[in-house]
Design an enzyme around this catalytic site. Structure first.
Site, PDB file in Angstrom:
ATOM      1  CE  LYS A  49      -3.292  -1.121  -0.693  1.00  0.00           C
ATOM      2  NZ  LYS A  49      -3.555  -1.825  -1.999  1.00  0.00           N
ATOM      3  CG  HIS A 104       5.088  -6.456  -0.915  1.00  0.00           C
ATOM      4  ND1 HIS A 104       5.138  -5.114  -1.197  1.00  0.00           N
ATOM      5  CD2 HIS A 104       3.834  -6.853  -1.268  1.00  0.00           C
ATOM      6  CE1 HIS A 104       3.981  -4.735  -1.716  1.00  0.00           C
ATOM      7  NE2 HIS A 104       3.179  -5.762  -1.769  1.00  0.00           N
ATOM      8  CB  SER A 134      -3.916   2.389   1.680  1.00  0.00           C
ATOM      9  OG  SER A 134      -3.982   1.814   0.413  1.00  0.00           O
TER      10      SER A 134
HETATM   11  P1  A3P Z   1      -5.070   4.511  -1.438  1.00  0.00           P
HETATM   12  O1  A3P Z   1      -5.720   3.245  -0.989  1.00  0.00           O
HETATM   13  O2  A3P Z   1      -4.687   5.399  -0.289  1.00  0.00           O
HETATM   14  O3  A3P Z   1      -5.850   5.241  -2.471  1.00  0.00           O
HETATM   15  P2  A3P Z   1       0.063  -0.508  -3.570  1.00  0.00           P
HETATM   16  O4  A3P Z   1       0.142  -0.603  -5.040  1.00  0.00           O
HETATM   17  O5  A3P Z   1       1.393  -0.500  -2.895  1.00  0.00           O
HETATM   18  O6  A3P Z   1      -0.866  -1.519  -3.007  1.00  0.00           O
HETATM   19  O7  A3P Z   1      -0.518   0.945  -3.221  1.00  0.00           O
HETATM   20  C1  A3P Z   1      -1.861   1.267  -3.495  1.00  0.00           C
HETATM   21  C2  A3P Z   1      -2.065   2.711  -3.099  1.00  0.00           C
HETATM   22  O8  A3P Z   1      -1.382   3.551  -4.035  1.00  0.00           O
HETATM   23  C3  A3P Z   1      -3.539   3.109  -3.128  1.00  0.00           C
HETATM   24  O9  A3P Z   1      -3.685   4.116  -2.121  1.00  0.00           O
HETATM   25  C4  A3P Z   1      -3.646   3.673  -4.536  1.00  0.00           C
HETATM   26  O10 A3P Z   1      -4.746   4.525  -4.735  1.00  0.00           O
HETATM   27  C5  A3P Z   1      -2.323   4.455  -4.608  1.00  0.00           C
HETATM   28  N1  A3P Z   1      -1.927   4.762  -5.993  1.00  0.00           N
HETATM   29  C6  A3P Z   1      -1.767   3.910  -7.022  1.00  0.00           C
HETATM   30  N2  A3P Z   1      -1.478   4.585  -8.146  1.00  0.00           N
HETATM   31  C7  A3P Z   1      -1.431   5.891  -7.815  1.00  0.00           C
HETATM   32  C8  A3P Z   1      -1.202   7.100  -8.559  1.00  0.00           C
HETATM   33  N3  A3P Z   1      -0.971   7.092  -9.861  1.00  0.00           N
HETATM   34  N4  A3P Z   1      -1.233   8.270  -7.882  1.00  0.00           N
HETATM   35  C9  A3P Z   1      -1.473   8.301  -6.551  1.00  0.00           C
HETATM   36  N5  A3P Z   1      -1.733   7.207  -5.808  1.00  0.00           N
HETATM   37  C10 A3P Z   1      -1.711   6.009  -6.433  1.00  0.00           C
END
Ligand code: A3P
Length: 291
Positions: A49, A104, A134
């Site tokens: 996240k 990870h 998140s």
């Molecule tokens: P949120 O749940 O706070 O919106 P991961 O890929 O490590 O699981 O992270 C997911 C998080 O990164 C989510 O956060 C997602 O919305 C955010 N995210 C993914 N792409 C993004 C982008 N282009 N700009 C901003 N946040 C992004």
């Protein structure tokens, strides 16, 4: 169309680190540790996240010199696969360079030759309160994890490291405290939010990729939140219907800094700060907590 059956996958511990049954395998991870690393290998490393999918998208666009068509019709996970995942881990040693993967894993479970500064690592961090929020929502929409009873229960689990990938504190501390052993670039989710273009340029410099201004424009354009949210190859919308229940949430949820303020009570925030201060007292990493 009927919904695919939920597939709850319990966690198991690999040398004390929480991984997912059926997705990861201890013996294969032991082998990965001894795998040869090439100078051209690239790894994105994150705690869940923290913007992993975002960096997968950016990385594959950089490799394609901003050509969106070259990344289309292939999910981010296919373009930049999970090295520790069953299915990828077995193939890794036989792949031809350049090998670009995401992980990870903690610093000491990655292939050991990385510690000879072979290959390159981009570690993306995010302020842990937003990671927590998140992750909480992710548990609600992901079928593989147990749905949290409530936010407070999940907060306790997160602070104690009783979640997938164990403790956020251990993860970031491990990588940060051993940064001099690796060829590594640290980037934060928040700095990417504040100035994506500079982050893309930093990555290009680190990886020695020469992109024109126009190519960088394209990388920037196609890695924006609202564009990725509408791109089914970059938002997990079409993958693994048994893993995600899209009626309950979205992988591309909010994409902002400071959403934790809407979730944590004053008491929960105080508790978080106490644990944070205790666990992070020996490292000097600055976080951006709000916009
Ligand atoms: P949120 O749940 O706070 O919106 P991961 O890929 O490590 O699981 O992270 C997911 C998080 O990164 C989510 O956060 C997602 O919305 C955010 N995210 C993914 N792409 C993004 C982008 N282009 N700009 C901003 N946040 C992004």
């Amino acid at each position: 169309m009927s919904k695919p059956e939920k597939k709850h996958l319990p966690l198991f511990q690999y040398k004390g680190f929480n991984l997912i049954t059926d997705m990861h395998d201890a013996e294969k991870l032991d082998k990965l540790y001894d795998t040869e690393i090439y100078e051209s290998d690239i790894f994105i490393v994150t705690y869940p996240k923290s913007g992993t999918i975002w960096m997968q998208q950016i990385m594959s666009l950089i490799e394609a010199k901003g050509d969106f068509n070259a990344t289309f019709n292939m999910t981010t996970a296919d373009r930049v696969p999970w090295i520790e995942a069953n299915g990828t881990i077995e193939k890794f040693a036989s792949l031809s360079p350049p090998r670009i993967h995401v992980s990870h894993l903690p610093w000491n479970y990655m292939p050991k030759e990385l510690r000879q500064k072979k290959g390159k690592i981009i570690y993306v961090s995010r302020n842990p309160k937003d990671v927590l929020v998140s992750f909480y929502h992710f548990h609600k929409f992901s079928n593989i994890f147990e749905t949290p009873k409530d936010f407070n229960t999940f907060l306790e689990k997160f602070l104690n490291g009783n979640v997938f990938c164990s403790s956020w504190f251990d993860h970031i501390k491990g990588w940060y405290m051993h940064k001099d052993d690796f060829n590594i670039l640290f980037l934060s989710y928040e700095e990417m939010i504040q100035d994506l273009r500079s982050s893309v340029k930093k990555i290009c410099t680190f990886l020695d990729r020469k992109l024109s201004d126009e190519e960088i424009d394209n990388v920037e354009e196609h890695s924006q939140f609202h564009i990725m949210k509408n791109n089914s190859c970059a938002n997990y919308r079409d993958v693994c219907p048994e893993i995600f229940d899209h009626d309950k949430g979205s992988f591309m949820r909010k994409g902002i800094v400071g959403d934790w303020k809407k979730h944590l009570t004053v008491e929960q925030n105080q508790k978080f700060d106490e644990v944070f201060q205790e666990k992070m007292r020996d490292v000097n990493i600055k976080f951006i907590w709000s916009n």
